[in-house]
Write a protein that holds these residues in place. Sequence first.
Motif, PDB file in Angstrom:
ATOM      1  N   ARG A  22     -12.747  -0.842  11.461  1.00  0.00           N
ATOM      2  CA  ARG A  22     -13.224  -0.716  10.231  1.00  0.00           C
ATOM      3  C   ARG A  22     -14.526  -1.619   9.969  1.00  0.00           C
ATOM      4  O   ARG A  22     -15.281  -1.490   9.012  1.00  0.00           O
ATOM      5  N   ALA A  50      -3.822   2.144   3.314  1.00  0.00           N
ATOM      6  CA  ALA A  50      -5.146   1.585   2.756  1.00  0.00           C
ATOM      7  C   ALA A  50      -5.920   2.259   1.699  1.00  0.00           C
ATOM      8  O   ALA A  50      -6.227   1.945   0.637  1.00  0.00           O
ATOM      9  N   ALA A  53      -3.739   2.771  -1.416  1.00  0.00           N
ATOM     10  CA  ALA A  53      -3.696   1.601  -2.115  1.00  0.00           C
ATOM     11  C   ALA A  53      -5.054   1.548  -2.746  1.00  0.00           C
ATOM     12  O   ALA A  53      -5.298   0.318  -3.695  1.00  0.00           O
ATOM     13  N   LYS A  55      -7.663   0.459  -1.278  1.00  0.00           N
ATOM     14  CA  LYS A  55      -8.547  -0.449  -0.582  1.00  0.00           C
ATOM     15  C   LYS A  55      -9.334   0.229   0.360  1.00  0.00           C
ATOM     16  O   LYS A  55     -10.406  -0.561   1.003  1.00  0.00           O
ATOM     17  N   LEU A  56      -9.437   1.416   0.596  1.00  0.00           N
ATOM     18  CA  LEU A  56     -10.354   2.088   1.494  1.00  0.00           C
ATOM     19  C   LEU A  56     -10.576   3.339   1.219  1.00  0.00           C
ATOM     20  O   LEU A  56      -9.767   4.173   0.613  1.00  0.00           O
ATOM     21  N   SER A  61     -11.877   5.720   5.969  1.00  0.00           N
ATOM     22  CA  SER A  61     -10.613   5.973   6.928  1.00  0.00           C
ATOM     23  C   SER A  61     -10.894   6.898   8.088  1.00  0.00           C
ATOM     24  O   SER A  61     -10.789   6.543   9.314  1.00  0.00           O
ATOM     25  N   VAL A 144      -3.859  -6.904   6.732  1.00  0.00           N
ATOM     26  CA  VAL A 144      -3.830  -7.749   5.486  1.00  0.00           C
ATOM     27  C   VAL A 144      -4.107  -9.167   5.588  1.00  0.00           C
ATOM     28  O   VAL A 144      -4.561  -9.968   4.725  1.00  0.00           O
TER      29      VAL A 144
END
Length: 282
Positions: A22, A50, A53, A55-56, A61, A144
């Motif tokens: 990432r 992710a 949620a 977050k990405l 991804s 996390v």
Amino acid sequence: MKNVGVIGGGTMGAGIAEVVARAGSTVRVLERAEAVDAARERIAKSLARAVKAGKLAEDESTATLDRITVTTDLESFADCELVVEAMPEIESLKLEYFHKLDDIVSKDAILATNTSSIPVIRLANATRHPERVLGMHFFNPVPVMALVEIVTTLKVDPAVVTKVADFARDGLGKRTIESKDQSGFIVNALLVPYLTNAIRMYESGFASAEDIDEGMVSGCGHPMGPLRLSDTVGLDICLAVAESLYAEFGQAHYAPPVLLRRMVDAGYLGRKTGRGFYDYSK
């Protein structure tokens, strides 16, 4: 560090591979032939969570997964600038791979171990260049948890320590702390005796698992109780660290509880096996 290797594609190895990819690095993950698909699926599922949620982004991804190769070929690690070993806490296995890597990677490559308890100097001495070996201890779940413990040995080059700490902070966005090479390092030396004391309390019948955990969550403000946290860490890891602490210091309060040994013998390792102090099968 553009090319990074990870030895082991289990829970920790997959998490390390994900955060490094990432950050933009190309990552090779070494796994057994029968576990290659499972390792890649483990990473893909984490990335999907992710995305779900928020977050990405979906394209990020996909790009992250494209930067990760899961392989059985250790020789393909020859161009890696950093290799992080994340295999089970079996010293003989780790020693074997550090010895092999020493003949494969360049003399400037850095070798790191994610061990929770094994003295890093023992792994460093399996190589011809112990000055380039250190501990790089991530925490579960790796994507996390913000912390990386940088574990230094008596032989490590300070420039190597600086380079790895800078990569963890500036490249991976982690917070770092530096520990000497002592069993348990900083976090587990404090955490695991707390967890094993909770296990002894439960083992004695003094209180239920739920009440022990609720006491520490609602009474002390902990985000998770000690027994559920033990399940999350993995009871095999808790046992390995407790054994290492007891061997290092010889003090009775470090000795692992009998119940912890029996649960590991039974294969009840916590979340990763679906059963520990709690049932996760559903």
